[in-house]
Scaffold this motif. Structure first.
Motif, PDB file in Angstrom:
ATOM      1  N   ASP A 186       0.562  -1.275   0.081  1.00 16.63           N
ATOM      2  CA  ASP A 186       0.409   0.081  -0.112  1.00 16.63           C
ATOM      3  C   ASP A 186       0.815   1.187   0.317  1.00 16.63           C
ATOM      4  O   ASP A 186       2.010   1.218  -0.499  1.00 16.63           O
ATOM      5  CB  ASP A 186      -0.834  -0.302   1.308  1.00 16.63           C
ATOM      6  N   ASP A 187       0.729   2.846   0.514  1.00 15.61           N
ATOM      7  CA  ASP A 187       1.144   3.837   0.030  1.00 15.61           C
ATOM      8  C   ASP A 187       2.416   3.901   1.038  1.00 15.61           C
ATOM      9  O   ASP A 187       2.671   2.932   2.347  1.00 15.61           O
ATOM     10  CB  ASP A 187      -0.112   4.357   1.506  1.00 15.61           C
ATOM     11  N   GLY A 188       3.334   4.023   1.058  1.00 16.57           N
ATOM     12  CA  GLY A 188       4.468   3.763   1.763  1.00 16.57           C
ATOM     13  C   GLY A 188       5.581   3.568   0.608  1.00 16.57           C
ATOM     14  O   GLY A 188       6.467   4.196   1.596  1.00 16.57           O
ATOM     15  N   TYR A 189       5.668   3.245  -0.261  1.00 15.92           N
ATOM     16  CA  TYR A 189       6.973   2.596  -0.933  1.00 15.92           C
ATOM     17  C   TYR A 189       7.555   4.291  -2.191  1.00 15.92           C
ATOM     18  O   TYR A 189       8.247   4.080  -2.284  1.00 15.92           O
ATOM     19  CB  TYR A 189       6.657   1.615  -2.065  1.00 15.92           C
ATOM     20  N   GLN A 190       6.851   4.443  -1.710  1.00 20.79           N
ATOM     21  CA  GLN A 190       7.410   6.190  -3.453  1.00 20.79           C
ATOM     22  C   GLN A 190       7.419   7.553  -2.663  1.00 20.79           C
ATOM     23  O   GLN A 190       7.661   7.267  -1.477  1.00 20.79           O
ATOM     24  CB  GLN A 190       5.624   6.146  -4.146  1.00 20.79           C
ATOM     25  N   ALA A 191       8.689   7.993  -3.985  1.00 26.03           N
ATOM     26  CA  ALA A 191       8.991   9.005  -2.859  1.00 26.03           C
ATOM     27  C   ALA A 191       8.278   9.810  -2.415  1.00 26.03           C
ATOM     28  O   ALA A 191       8.265  11.078  -1.120  1.00 26.03           O
ATOM     29  CB  ALA A 191      10.116   9.374  -3.332  1.00 26.03           C
ATOM     30  N   ALA A 192       7.378  10.102  -2.692  1.00 28.54           N
ATOM     31  CA  ALA A 192       6.466  11.783  -2.675  1.00 28.54           C
ATOM     32  C   ALA A 192       4.591  11.436  -3.194  1.00 28.54           C
ATOM     33  O   ALA A 192       4.710  10.432  -4.342  1.00 28.54           O
ATOM     34  CB  ALA A 192       7.075  12.485  -3.475  1.00 28.54           C
ATOM     35  N   VAL A 193       3.464  11.645  -3.042  1.00 26.65           N
ATOM     36  CA  VAL A 193       2.561  11.477  -3.866  1.00 26.65           C
ATOM     37  C   VAL A 193       2.362  12.267  -4.736  1.00 26.65           C
ATOM     38  O   VAL A 193       2.391  13.351  -5.077  1.00 26.65           O
ATOM     39  CB  VAL A 193       1.079  11.953  -3.067  1.00 26.65           C
ATOM     40  N   GLY A 194       2.255  11.370  -5.877  1.00 24.63           N
ATOM     41  CA  GLY A 194       2.568  11.525  -7.188  1.00 24.63           C
ATOM     42  C   GLY A 194       3.785  11.452  -8.028  1.00 24.63           C
ATOM     43  O   GLY A 194       3.439  11.690  -9.316  1.00 24.63           O
ATOM     44  N   ASP A 195       4.646  11.482  -6.970  1.00 23.26           N
ATOM     45  CA  ASP A 195       6.365  10.788  -7.994  1.00 23.26           C
ATOM     46  C   ASP A 195       5.905   9.176  -7.811  1.00 23.26           C
ATOM     47  O   ASP A 195       6.450   8.318  -7.280  1.00 23.26           O
ATOM     48  CB  ASP A 195       7.121  11.208  -7.398  1.00 23.26           C
ATOM     49  N   ARG A 196       5.397   8.566  -9.139  1.00 27.92           N
ATOM     50  CA  ARG A 196       5.051   6.672  -8.262  1.00 27.92           C
ATOM     51  C   ARG A 196       6.642   6.347  -8.689  1.00 27.92           C
ATOM     52  O   ARG A 196       6.079   5.002  -8.113  1.00 27.92           O
ATOM     53  CB  ARG A 196       3.962   6.805  -9.324  1.00 27.92           C
ATOM     54  N   LEU A 197       7.084   6.224  -9.787  1.00 24.01           N
ATOM     55  CA  LEU A 197       8.115   5.276  -9.263  1.00 24.01           C
ATOM     56  C   LEU A 197       9.452   5.941  -9.533  1.00 24.01           C
ATOM     57  O   LEU A 197      10.899   5.009  -9.746  1.00 24.01           O
ATOM     58  CB  LEU A 197       8.861   5.749 -11.550  1.00 24.01           C
ATOM     59  N   THR A 198       9.615   7.083  -8.366  1.00 23.13           N
ATOM     60  CA  THR A 198      11.097   6.573  -7.442  1.00 23.13           C
ATOM     61  C   THR A 198      10.554   6.459  -6.126  1.00 23.13           C
ATOM     62  O   THR A 198       9.419   6.924  -5.505  1.00 23.13           O
ATOM     63  CB  THR A 198      11.030   8.847  -7.482  1.00 23.13           C
ATOM     64  N   LEU A 199      11.222   5.845  -5.396  1.00 20.69           N
ATOM     65  CA  LEU A 199      10.928   4.701  -3.866  1.00 20.69           C
ATOM     66  C   LEU A 199      11.493   5.778  -3.347  1.00 20.69           C
ATOM     67  O   LEU A 199      12.699   6.573  -3.162  1.00 20.69           O
ATOM     68  CB  LEU A 199      11.907   3.700  -4.191  1.00 20.69           C
ATOM     69  N   SER A 200      10.658   5.316  -2.073  1.00 23.77           N
ATOM     70  CA  SER A 200      11.183   5.827  -0.856  1.00 23.77           C
ATOM     71  C   SER A 200      11.858   5.629  -0.159  1.00 23.77           C
ATOM     72  O   SER A 200      12.639   4.473  -0.456  1.00 23.77           O
ATOM     73  CB  SER A 200       9.753   6.033   0.308  1.00 23.77           C
ATOM     74  N   GLU A 201      12.951   6.026   0.788  1.00 25.84           N
ATOM     75  CA  GLU A 201      14.642   5.222   1.227  1.00 25.84           C
ATOM     76  C   GLU A 201      14.320   3.812   1.960  1.00 25.84           C
ATOM     77  O   GLU A 201      15.053   3.286   2.148  1.00 25.84           O
ATOM     78  CB  GLU A 201      15.186   6.553   2.327  1.00 25.84           C
ATOM     79  N   ARG A 202      12.227   3.181   2.195  1.00 22.67           N
ATOM     80  CA  ARG A 202      12.562   2.417   3.101  1.00 22.67           C
ATOM     81  C   ARG A 202      12.112   1.680   1.783  1.00 22.67           C
ATOM     82  O   ARG A 202      12.158   0.220   2.798  1.00 22.67           O
ATOM     83  CB  ARG A 202      10.923   2.659   3.951  1.00 22.67           C
ATOM     84  N   PHE A 203      12.463   1.636   0.593  1.00 23.01           N
ATOM     85  CA  PHE A 203      12.315   0.743   0.158  1.00 23.01           C
ATOM     86  C   PHE A 203      13.657   0.834  -1.358  1.00 23.01           C
ATOM     87  O   PHE A 203      13.728   1.576  -1.699  1.00 23.01           O
ATOM     88  CB  PHE A 203      11.074   0.929  -1.053  1.00 23.01           C
ATOM     89  N   HIS A 204      13.836  -0.217  -2.065  1.00 24.91           N
ATOM     90  CA  HIS A 204      14.885   0.185  -3.258  1.00 24.91           C
ATOM     91  C   HIS A 204      14.841  -0.868  -4.302  1.00 24.91           C
ATOM     92  O   HIS A 204      15.007  -0.531  -5.142  1.00 24.91           O
ATOM     93  CB  HIS A 204      16.385  -0.584  -2.204  1.00 24.91           C
ATOM     94  N   ASP A 205      14.277  -2.198  -3.991  1.00 26.59           N
ATOM     95  CA  ASP A 205      14.047  -2.447  -5.788  1.00 26.59           C
ATOM     96  C   ASP A 205      12.483  -3.215  -5.311  1.00 26.59           C
ATOM     97  O   ASP A 205      12.301  -4.101  -5.031  1.00 26.59           O
ATOM     98  CB  ASP A 205      14.798  -3.904  -5.490  1.00 26.59           C
ATOM     99  N   LEU A 206      11.376  -2.780  -6.438  1.00 25.75           N
ATOM    100  CA  LEU A 206      10.870  -3.358  -6.528  1.00 25.75           C
ATOM    101  C   LEU A 206      10.399  -4.512  -6.978  1.00 25.75           C
ATOM    102  O   LEU A 206       9.405  -5.687  -6.398  1.00 25.75           O
ATOM    103  CB  LEU A 206       9.119  -2.333  -7.173  1.00 25.75           C
ATOM    104  N   ARG A 207      11.184  -5.269  -8.107  1.00 24.97           N
ATOM    105  CA  ARG A 207      11.068  -5.752  -8.503  1.00 24.97           C
ATOM    106  C   ARG A 207      11.829  -7.227  -8.029  1.00 24.97           C
ATOM    107  O   ARG A 207      11.493  -8.643  -8.252  1.00 24.97           O
ATOM    108  CB  ARG A 207      12.210  -5.575 -10.169  1.00 24.97           C
TER     109      ARG A 207
END
Ligand code: 9PG
Length: 453
Positions: A186-207
């Motif tokens: 859910d919400d929280g993996y992305q750097a900012a709301v609106g920047d969907r493909l840039t990850l927050s520092e808590r995630f490094h690789d969705l693949r």
């Protein structure tokens, strides 16, 4: 911006002593239920809730009832049950108002509606079901697909979820062989709301995560708020012209995540390209279940590149998402305008968020709480199997959940999509057996029978 049309009277109804009225709220989180005529309907308490929970449509009158594209009056005592509904909800969803003066109710609308009369004695839920069938015949092109069962990260981890949290839950679900088809971030993996493909520092690789999920034989799901951008996002900074604008700058879609948020202009060619890219990339990363949230942001009133209604722009945005992901991924709508979404999603959140507390914090029934999710989830039970699979929001099994048996009873009776959102390592015997039962006995995508209200 198009000027709203004035309200015109469309029906005059004689009321008996047990008369009731049903209000259909604008979006997933907007209370939708029926009232004894004379009882004050649920209304926003704090102004901040008006946009997020109630949909920022026209403020309802103080002394009456208001439905968005749908209002029903059951006059009792031998009178016909009257449905007043949007004539063409794929293009325009007029506001419908009703006010009682003595023993008569006047219904008015600010756009094209049908007034449909049903013989006395029809339960409101049956009348709503009949209308939903007619709408479905026009707007739902594909058979409704059964929903997968889901683990969702939101209600335990909220915005602070980490890749390690997801990995821990994947491992427990795998080890305990829990009957969950989809693991949804859910919400929280992305750097900012609106920047969907840039990850927050808590995630490094969705693949890596989707691979790990797929290795357990499960599908990977992800939350996206596709039609929304926060003021702090790179998108809002770099492309201010992508935002839906009003007469004085971008149209607000409310406040959340400690900032102002805005809706996108879904008729802007660059926005369309961008959304295609985002969803194409998420599919490439291995996701095939999408929780599309804050969808109402795509249907706000404002200036658009193309001169189409807000409902048409919104539906074209959902078409774009479907085109980008292909036919097979499952789409769950959330925070979504209800009538404009018919035929465009596989499942729909039909209520405000659930929560461990049963009463909403400030008494506002659009705010998260057990009672909020039950009230509106039940008030929209007639939509299940006709327009989509109803999502009553996740099961929470912890012992700190107030009235947890009542919530389970609600999901069991009115749920279509079954999801759970606890930390799976915390699941006790009661939680596990409840989850297994709800998954095993979940209904198919056909309308519920014996709705009595
Ligand atoms: C993620 C969450 C979860 C949840 C959704 C949605 O500010 N608000 O009024 C507000 C309303 C609902 C909400 C969040 C904020 O929850 O329903 O399941 O995905 O977003 O942010």
């Amino acid at each position: 911006m198009p000027a709203a049309s004035p309200f015109e009277p469309v029906a005059e109804i004689a009321l008996g002593p047990g008369a009731r009225v049903y209000e259909s709220g604008w979006q997933s989180w907007t209370p939708s239920t029926s009232y004894d005529v004379g009882r004050r309907p649920h209304r926003p308490i704090a102004s901040a809730a008006i946009m997020n929970g109630w949909g920022n449509r026209l403020a309802p009158p103080d002394d009456g009832y208001q439905g968005e594209g749908l209002l029903v009056v059951d006059p009792s005592e031998g009178g016909d049950v009257v449905v007043v509904a949007a004539r063409d909800p794929a293009h325009e969803v007029p506001t419908v108002r009703a006010s009682a003066r003595g023993a008569a109710m006047t219904v008015s609308a600010n756009g094209p509606v049908d007034v449909l009369r049903h013989p006395t004695g029809s339960a409101m839920s049956n009348v709503l079901g009949q209308w939903a069938d007619e709408v479905s015949a026009r707007l739902v092109a594909q058979p409704i697909r059964p929903a997968p069962t889901i683990w969702c990260s939101w209600y335990h981890y909220f915005i602070d979820v980490t890749a390690q949290d997801i990995e821990e839950n994947i491992s427990v679900i795998e080890k305990d062989d829990l009957p969950l088809d989809v693991i949804q971030i859910d919400d929280g993996y992305q750097a900012a709301v609106g920047d969907r493909l840039t990850l927050s520092e808590r995630f490094h690789d969705l693949r890596e995560l989707t691979k790990r999920i797929n290795e357990t034989g499960r599908r990977a799901g992800i939350w996206v708020a596709p039609f929304l951008a926060g003021e702090s996002s790179a998108l809002a900074r770099d492309h201010p012209d992508w935002l839906l604008s009003g007469d004085d700058g971008p149209v607000s879609a409310g406040r959340n995540w400690g900032q102002q948020v805005f809706g996108l202009d879904l008729t802007h060619p660059a926005v369309c390209d961008y959304l295609g890219l985002v969803f194409g990339s998420l599919v490439d990363l291995g996701f095939d279940f999408f929780k599309l949230d804050f969808l109402y942001a795509g249907a706000l009133e404002g200036h658009r590149r193309k001169n189409v209604s807000s409902v048409c722009a919104y539906r074209s945005g959902l078409d774009l998402v479907r085109e980008a992901v292909g036919l097979s991924p499952y789409l769950l709508g959330c925070g979504a305008p209800i009538l404009p979404s018919v035929g465009k999603v596989d499942a729909m959140r039909v209520s405000p968020d659930t929560a461990p507390h049963f009463e909403p914090r400030d008494g506002d029934l659009s705010a998260p709480s057990g009672r909020s999710s039950i009230l509106t989830g039940r008030g929209r039970s007639w939509q299940h199997g006709r327009w989509w699979v109803n999502d009553p929001d996740c099961l929470l099994t912890g012992s700190a959940v107030e009235e947890r048996a009542v919530l389970v009873g609600h999901i069991e009776r009115y749920g279509g999509l079954i999801g759970v959102s606890d930390r799976m390592a915390d699941l006790d015997d009661w939680g596990r057996s409840t989850l297994e039962r709800l998954c095993r006995e979940r209904p198919g995508p056909t309308p519920f029978t014996d709705l009595w209200w």
